[in-house]
Design an enzyme around this catalytic site. Structure first.
Site, PDB file in Angstrom:
ATOM      1  N   LEU A   1     -43.793 -66.672   4.103  1.00 23.20           N
ATOM      2  CA  LEU A   1     -43.577 -68.066   3.718  1.00 23.20           C
ATOM      3  C   LEU A   1     -43.376 -68.994   4.901  1.00 23.20           C
ATOM      4  CD1 LEU A   1     -41.208 -67.565   0.630  1.00 23.20           C
ATOM      5  CD2 LEU A   1     -43.681 -67.955   0.644  1.00 23.20           C
ATOM      6  N   GLY A   2     -42.830 -68.502   6.001  1.00 21.56           N
ATOM      7  CA  GLY A   2     -42.617 -69.364   7.164  1.00 21.56           C
ATOM      8  C   GLY A   2     -41.504 -68.827   8.049  1.00 21.56           C
TER       9      GLY A   2
ATOM     10  N   GLY B   1     -38.091 -70.192  10.860  1.00 17.35           N
ATOM     11  CA  GLY B   1     -37.280 -71.248  11.452  1.00 17.35           C
ATOM     12  C   GLY B   1     -36.663 -70.762  12.740  1.00 17.35           C
TER      13      GLY B   1
ATOM     14  N   PHE C   1     -33.653 -69.505  13.212  1.00 16.06           N
ATOM     15  CA  PHE C   1     -32.821 -68.318  13.064  1.00 16.06           C
ATOM     16  C   PHE C   1     -33.542 -67.130  12.430  1.00 16.06           C
ATOM     17  CE2 PHE C   1     -29.955 -71.976  12.934  1.00 16.06           C
ATOM     18  CZ  PHE C   1     -29.041 -71.625  13.920  1.00 16.06           C
ATOM     19  N   SER C   2     -34.598 -67.383  11.681  1.00 19.54           N
ATOM     20  CA  SER C   2     -35.153 -66.302  10.860  1.00 19.54           C
ATOM     21  C   SER C   2     -36.574 -66.607  10.419  1.00 19.54           C
ATOM     22  CB  SER C   2     -34.270 -66.124   9.613  1.00 19.54           C
ATOM     23  OG  SER C   2     -34.288 -67.328   8.853  1.00 19.54           O
TER      24      SER C   2
ATOM     25  N   VAL D   1     -39.000 -66.134   6.736  1.00 22.00           N
ATOM     26  CA  VAL D   1     -38.815 -66.000   5.288  1.00 22.00           C
ATOM     27  C   VAL D   1     -40.068 -65.405   4.682  1.00 22.00           C
ATOM     28  CG1 VAL D   1     -38.255 -67.187   3.137  1.00 22.00           C
ATOM     29  CG2 VAL D   1     -37.298 -68.010   5.297  1.00 22.00           C
TER      30      VAL D   1
ATOM     31  N   LYS E   1     -34.775 -63.801   3.457  1.00 26.89           N
ATOM     32  CA  LYS E   1     -34.577 -64.388   4.784  1.00 26.89           C
ATOM     33  C   LYS E   1     -34.260 -63.258   5.747  1.00 26.89           C
ATOM     34  CE  LYS E   1     -31.818 -67.997   7.045  1.00 26.89           C
ATOM     35  NZ  LYS E   1     -30.803 -69.062   6.814  1.00 26.89           N
TER      36      LYS E   1
ATOM     37  N   ASP F   1     -26.937 -79.432   7.864  1.00 27.46           N
ATOM     38  CA  ASP F   1     -28.380 -79.508   8.130  1.00 27.46           C
ATOM     39  C   ASP F   1     -29.133 -79.906   6.866  1.00 27.46           C
ATOM     40  OD1 ASP F   1     -30.635 -79.460   9.687  1.00 27.46           O
ATOM     41  OD2 ASP F   1     -31.006 -77.317   9.431  1.00 27.46           O
TER      42      ASP F   1
END
Length: 509
Positions: free
Chosen positions: A195-196, A198, A200-201, A203, A218, A316
């Protein structure tokens, strides 16, 4: 009642009076504020949470109709775009054929091909785009691809000989897990797509083989810092789920956690898309229907009320971290990777994504739940207009745009701000020092600006978008403007709280 006893009509009248008194208490903001002081906030919030489903049902058809219309418009636009592309291709094809027909000498064509290195005839083979492996998101994801590597781990034995063992390379150089399609995680989650990712992680989407439901997992990066951050997020998620057992506070449902190949994995319910994607698909440059914004605002502040009960600051909030269901009428707050406790607040000028960053953060003041309210205010403006409210290239320019919209800061805030001297001249009555790039001089320059009143306020911006012809919807727009003004109050102490937001006429009307 005993036989022959006359019924007490006074008690019936009293019950009726009590009923109407309670009913009126939900229609007047003044009475509601008094009620909040007399009764527990939790009971009032639960009342609103119960009524939320009724409101959703009431607005569901209108919201779904809006998104259906936008889908139809998008489809028509896509069809028209493809039609124009086909016409261009046919036109170009026709020109190429005319060029070929104009050349009567076949030997001359061959000569041109040999000398100049190109063919006048249109190629019938499809053009295959070249993909750079380094930029591909799926690089190394497939264990059967050439990019999936097996590393050699060389160890020196006691007798001085080298002993080589094979180590499977499941992570990239930044510690992100390389998604392997079809892999089973924790003996129940079958990976179906990526899915993508970021900071930190990453997904991934998976199917829970036990419940047959889709989930989002995640996967934290494989390093000590990210692992500790993941454990902190896990603690917050458990606290939120405990305080919301009925799942009516619109925070994404946390389903469990496990470890997989040295990665901490958090499992959540799978939702359709985030609000950034909703805006790009249905509201690019135009925004969403005000009724949809109203429902989203109600749900967001129910989520913020839950966070406040748990002493959690999200830190955030932005459209990317809000997820919606397939019908687009349910929104849930997600991604608590940057969250913190109120007692753990550390003054730093870079909390929250810049466009949604509250001014007290930039000025270096102690902050609290009010920074999340500011972020929600920026998000709601963006949802309705399709445009980001504050787009400063850095903290200094963010302050400039905020003052252009909201006016000058209270002197009390500037005097207490740890970083205020970076942006204001204290010796000159706190004149703003705008740090800008001069294109003519091709260097950074500092301009001194004094702000007295807003140059372009929210009311002026949104009034220009007034497309309502009936009085009821126009009143709703004015209530929305007042709601935003209260969310975006420069002074965090005077900013609207989640409890106050839930009884604002924009939400309750």
């Amino acid at each position: 009642m005993e036989p022959g006893e006359i019924p007490d009509t006074n008690s019936g009248r009293q019950q009726k009076k009590d009923y109407h008194r309670k009913r009126k208490s939900f229609s007047s903001p003044t009475r509601l504020n008094k009620r909040l002081k007399e009764e527990s906030v939790e009971s009032v919030e639960d009342n609103f949470a119960t009524k939320e489903n009724q409101k959703l049902e009431f607005l569901k058809e209108e919201i779904e109709e809006f998104f259906d219309q936008q889908n139809a418009l998008n489809e028509e636009a896509e069809i028209e775009k493809r039609r124009k592309e086909r016409m261009e291709i046919l036109k170009k094809h026709k020109q190429d054929n005319n060029e070929v027909e104009a050349v009567s000498d076949v030997q001359k064509i061959k000569s041109l091909n040999d000398d100049n290195g190109y063919d006048l005839l249109p190629s019938k083979e499809p053009i295959v785009p070249q993909v750079d492996d380094e930029d591909s998101d799926e690089d190394g994801d497939d264990m059967f691809s050439e990019n999936f590597k097996i590393e050699e781990n060389v160890k020196i034995t006691a007798d001085g000989r080298e002993k080589t063992t094979l180590v499977e390379n499941y992570d990239d150089h930044e510690g992100y897990y390389k998604t392997i399609m079809g892999e089973m995680m924790d003996e129940r989650y079958l990976i179906t797509s990526h899915l993508g990712r970021g900071v930190f992680s990453s997904v991934i989407k998976a199917t829970d083989t036990k419940t047959k439901q889709n989930v989002a997992i995640k996967v934290l990066r494989n390093n000590e810092t990210m692992y500790k951050a993941g454990l902190k997020e896990l603690k917050f998620l458990k606290s939120l789920m405990e305080k919301d057992p009925t799942k009516t506070k619109f925070v994404v449902s946390f389903l469990g956690h496990f470890e997989h190949r040295n990665h901490l994995c958090l499992v959540f319910e799978h939702l359709s898309m985030n609000l950034r994607e909703v805006l790009k698909t249905f509201g690019r440059n135009n925004g969403l229907h005000l009724n949809a914004v109203k429902v989203y605002a109600h749900q967001l502040f129910l989520a913020l009320s839950l966070l406040k009960k748990c002493d959690i600051i999200h830190a955030d909030i932005k459209p990317d971290n809000m997820l919606v269901n397939e019908q687009k009428n349910i929104l849930k707050l997600a991604d608590f990777g940057s969250a913190g406790n109120l007692v753990e607040v550390e003054i730093t000028p870079y909390v929250v994504s810049r466009f949604y960053r509250a001014p007290e953060i930039i000025l270096g003041l102690p902050y609290n739940y009010a920074i999340d309210v500011w972020s929600v205010g920026c998000t709601l403006y963006e949802l309705y207009t399709g445009r980001i409210l504050f787009t400063g290239s850095n903290n200094n320019q963010m302050l400039k745009q905020i003052m252009q919209t909201k006016g000058k800061f209270p002197l009390k805030m500037l005097k207490k701000g740890m970083y205020a001297h970076h942006h204001f001249d204290e010796s000159d009555n706190f004149t703003f020092l705008s740090q800008e790039y001069d294109k003519i001089m091709q260097q950074e320059v500092t301009k001194r600006i004094k702000f007295y009143k807003p140059v372009c306020d929210i009311k002026g911006n949104l009034s220009q978008l007034d497309v309502f012809h009936d009085e009821k919807n126009r009143l709703l727009l004015f209530q929305f403007i007042d709601f935003l003004e209260k969310c975006l109050n420069l002074n965090p102490e005077k900013r609207i709280s989640p409890e106050e937001a839930l009884i604002h006429p924009f939400i309750t009307m």
